[in-house]
Motif scaffolding. Sequence first.
Motif, PDB file in Angstrom:
ATOM      1  N   PHE A  43       1.047  -1.066  -0.032  1.00  0.00           N
ATOM      2  CA  PHE A  43      -0.164   0.100  -0.061  1.00  0.00           C
ATOM      3  C   PHE A  43       0.877   1.380  -0.089  1.00  0.00           C
ATOM      4  O   PHE A  43       0.597   2.069  -0.668  1.00  0.00           O
ATOM      5  N   LEU A  44       2.072   1.254   0.800  1.00  0.00           N
ATOM      6  CA  LEU A  44       2.837   2.521   0.813  1.00  0.00           C
ATOM      7  C   LEU A  44       3.621   2.530  -0.329  1.00  0.00           C
ATOM      8  O   LEU A  44       3.738   3.710  -0.784  1.00  0.00           O
ATOM      9  N   LEU A  45       3.959   1.497  -0.772  1.00  0.00           N
ATOM     10  CA  LEU A  45       4.562   1.539  -2.152  1.00  0.00           C
ATOM     11  C   LEU A  45       3.577   2.253  -3.395  1.00  0.00           C
ATOM     12  O   LEU A  45       4.054   3.081  -4.120  1.00  0.00           O
ATOM     13  N   LEU A  46       2.539   1.903  -3.314  1.00  0.00           N
ATOM     14  CA  LEU A  46       1.403   2.407  -4.244  1.00  0.00           C
ATOM     15  C   LEU A  46       1.102   3.957  -3.867  1.00  0.00           C
ATOM     16  O   LEU A  46       0.950   4.955  -4.733  1.00  0.00           O
ATOM     17  N   GLY A  84       3.438   5.932  -2.579  1.00  0.00           N
ATOM     18  CA  GLY A  84       4.746   6.606  -3.158  1.00  0.00           C
ATOM     19  C   GLY A  84       4.688   7.058  -4.512  1.00  0.00           C
ATOM     20  O   GLY A  84       4.963   8.111  -4.828  1.00  0.00           O
ATOM     21  N   VAL A  85       3.970   5.987  -5.328  1.00  0.00           N
ATOM     22  CA  VAL A  85       3.817   6.307  -6.513  1.00  0.00           C
ATOM     23  C   VAL A  85       2.783   7.507  -7.068  1.00  0.00           C
ATOM     24  O   VAL A  85       2.999   8.110  -7.797  1.00  0.00           O
ATOM     25  N   VAL A  86       1.704   7.424  -6.194  1.00  0.00           N
ATOM     26  CA  VAL A  86       0.681   8.574  -6.458  1.00  0.00           C
ATOM     27  C   VAL A  86       1.316   9.766  -5.985  1.00  0.00           C
ATOM     28  O   VAL A  86       0.934  10.812  -6.736  1.00  0.00           O
ATOM     29  N   LEU A  87       2.251   9.841  -5.057  1.00  0.00           N
ATOM     30  CA  LEU A  87       2.623  11.213  -4.721  1.00  0.00           C
ATOM     31  C   LEU A  87       3.479  11.597  -5.630  1.00  0.00           C
ATOM     32  O   LEU A  87       3.457  12.792  -5.943  1.00  0.00           O
ATOM     33  N   ILE A  88       4.606  10.809  -6.289  1.00  0.00           N
ATOM     34  CA  ILE A  88       5.404  10.929  -7.112  1.00  0.00           C
ATOM     35  C   ILE A  88       4.392  11.675  -8.296  1.00  0.00           C
ATOM     36  O   ILE A  88       4.900  12.702  -9.343  1.00  0.00           O
ATOM     37  N   ALA A  89       3.560  11.009  -9.017  1.00  0.00           N
ATOM     38  CA  ALA A  89       2.826  11.454 -10.143  1.00  0.00           C
ATOM     39  C   ALA A  89       2.115  12.694  -9.777  1.00  0.00           C
ATOM     40  O   ALA A  89       1.906  13.593 -10.637  1.00  0.00           O
ATOM     41  N   ASP A  90       1.715  12.957  -8.608  1.00  0.00           N
ATOM     42  CA  ASP A  90       0.887  13.965  -8.339  1.00  0.00           C
ATOM     43  C   ASP A  90       2.092  15.275  -8.360  1.00  0.00           C
ATOM     44  O   ASP A  90       1.526  16.515  -8.871  1.00  0.00           O
ATOM     45  N   GLY A  91       3.280  15.026  -7.856  1.00  0.00           N
ATOM     46  CA  GLY A  91       4.348  15.918  -8.036  1.00  0.00           C
ATOM     47  C   GLY A  91       4.527  16.290  -9.427  1.00  0.00           C
ATOM     48  O   GLY A  91       5.011  17.611  -9.564  1.00  0.00           O
ATOM     49  N   PHE A  92       4.605  15.357 -10.351  1.00  0.00           N
ATOM     50  CA  PHE A  92       4.596  15.780 -11.736  1.00  0.00           C
ATOM     51  C   PHE A  92       3.491  16.007 -12.562  1.00  0.00           C
ATOM     52  O   PHE A  92       3.348  16.289 -13.692  1.00  0.00           O
ATOM     53  N   HIS A 121      -2.478  13.847 -11.720  1.00  0.00           N
ATOM     54  CA  HIS A 121      -3.222  13.837 -10.238  1.00  0.00           C
ATOM     55  C   HIS A 121      -4.132  12.195 -10.395  1.00  0.00           C
ATOM     56  O   HIS A 121      -4.528  12.018 -11.692  1.00  0.00           O
ATOM     57  N   ILE A 122      -3.815  11.569  -9.614  1.00  0.00           N
ATOM     58  CA  ILE A 122      -4.731  10.157  -9.621  1.00  0.00           C
ATOM     59  C   ILE A 122      -5.716  10.263  -8.423  1.00  0.00           C
ATOM     60  O   ILE A 122      -5.517  10.719  -7.549  1.00  0.00           O
ATOM     61  N   GLU A 123      -6.790   9.983  -8.871  1.00  0.00           N
ATOM     62  CA  GLU A 123      -8.047  10.016  -7.837  1.00  0.00           C
ATOM     63  C   GLU A 123      -7.759   9.186  -6.634  1.00  0.00           C
ATOM     64  O   GLU A 123      -7.493   8.087  -6.698  1.00  0.00           O
ATOM     65  N   LYS A 124      -7.711   9.641  -5.394  1.00  0.00           N
ATOM     66  CA  LYS A 124      -7.546   8.847  -4.251  1.00  0.00           C
ATOM     67  C   LYS A 124      -8.576   7.619  -4.119  1.00  0.00           C
ATOM     68  O   LYS A 124      -8.375   6.602  -3.393  1.00  0.00           O
ATOM     69  N   GLY A 125      -9.861   8.258  -4.611  1.00  0.00           N
ATOM     70  CA  GLY A 125     -10.700   6.879  -4.331  1.00  0.00           C
ATOM     71  C   GLY A 125     -10.347   5.652  -5.180  1.00  0.00           C
ATOM     72  O   GLY A 125     -10.840   4.619  -4.443  1.00  0.00           O
ATOM     73  N   TYR A 126      -9.829   5.518  -6.074  1.00  0.00           N
ATOM     74  CA  TYR A 126      -9.319   4.491  -6.857  1.00  0.00           C
ATOM     75  C   TYR A 126      -8.286   3.870  -5.960  1.00  0.00           C
ATOM     76  O   TYR A 126      -8.165   2.588  -6.044  1.00  0.00           O
ATOM     77  N   VAL A 127      -7.571   4.659  -5.458  1.00  0.00           N
ATOM     78  CA  VAL A 127      -6.392   4.130  -4.606  1.00  0.00           C
ATOM     79  C   VAL A 127      -6.816   3.321  -3.343  1.00  0.00           C
ATOM     80  O   VAL A 127      -6.659   2.179  -2.910  1.00  0.00           O
ATOM     81  N   TYR A 128      -7.851   3.813  -2.553  1.00  0.00           N
ATOM     82  CA  TYR A 128      -8.420   3.389  -1.575  1.00  0.00           C
ATOM     83  C   TYR A 128      -9.357   2.319  -1.686  1.00  0.00           C
ATOM     84  O   TYR A 128      -9.279   1.432  -1.122  1.00  0.00           O
ATOM     85  N   PHE A 129      -9.932   2.117  -2.960  1.00  0.00           N
ATOM     86  CA  PHE A 129     -10.477   1.285  -3.305  1.00  0.00           C
ATOM     87  C   PHE A 129      -9.759  -0.193  -3.652  1.00  0.00           C
ATOM     88  O   PHE A 129     -10.248  -1.201  -3.115  1.00  0.00           O
ATOM     89  N   ALA A 130      -8.677   0.249  -4.315  1.00  0.00           N
ATOM     90  CA  ALA A 130      -7.782  -1.200  -4.533  1.00  0.00           C
ATOM     91  C   ALA A 130      -7.073  -1.401  -3.137  1.00  0.00           C
ATOM     92  O   ALA A 130      -7.073  -2.798  -2.897  1.00  0.00           O
ATOM     93  N   MET A 131      -7.017  -0.775  -2.167  1.00  0.00           N
ATOM     94  CA  MET A 131      -6.398  -1.037  -0.897  1.00  0.00           C
ATOM     95  C   MET A 131      -7.558  -1.820  -0.017  1.00  0.00           C
ATOM     96  O   MET A 131      -7.394  -2.886   0.499  1.00  0.00           O
TER      97      MET A 131
END
Length: 253
Positions: A191-194, A196-204, A207-217
């Motif tokens: 989860f933390l690896l994911l 980290g990827v989301v944070l880097i993508a956001d910095g560039f 934007h990745i919707e957090k809802g998708y990430v939390y659903f996958a988790m």
Amino acid sequence: MSWITDANIWISLLTLTALEIVLGIDNVIFISILSGKLPPARRGRARTTGLLLALITRVLLLCSIFALAGFTAVLLVAFGHGFSGRDLVMIAGGLFLLWKSVHEIHRSVEGLDHEREAGSAASFWSVIVQIVLIDIVFSLDSVITAVGLAQHIEVMIAAVVLAMGVMLLAAKPIGDFVNRHPTVKILALSFLLLVGVVLIADGFGQHIEKGYVYFAMAFSFGVEMLNLRHRTRRASALKNLSVRDPIKTRTQN
């Protein structure tokens, strides 16, 4: 005291508190894994200290709202993209999470965690420093969300304090559960690896919707709970069978 009868303020407080709790889940997981590197007698103190420092960080960030407004201004341009101070913090935090998650997964998979003796365990303050560093990244995301949803600084601070109280209560059972089940720890690190990827993508700027990430988790966690239940029932069945027919059990194993 007119705010007591203002329904909009209460709705903002409840909504913001719920969002702060959701946004704090990854923070609690990170703190639980880091505190698990300490001797059992010091884990509770590390969790409490880490979360209290997180509370102080978020309140200080909320009190510097106007500084945060300038934190989103472009500082440098590279690869055709403008980077603000927030973007750089997100990228740095994402890289730190990637490194830390991969490092911990490697130690768990190779069995190096079991070789760590009590005398060589991580020091208390090194764990606290890591917690504070990554919490600055999580706090930034959380505070920006708070600023966008509420107009009163008092409501923002109250929501952060309430959410932190919930996380203080949940940190110990979550930490104990993660450290008790190695497969859940690997899942939490994934989860933390994911994240980290989301944070880097956001910095560039991607934007990745957090809802998708939390659903996958949530989906992955549900599958792991089914696996844990299956393993528990199987172990119980084998134990009962070994009591009744030890020769047959040794043959199956």
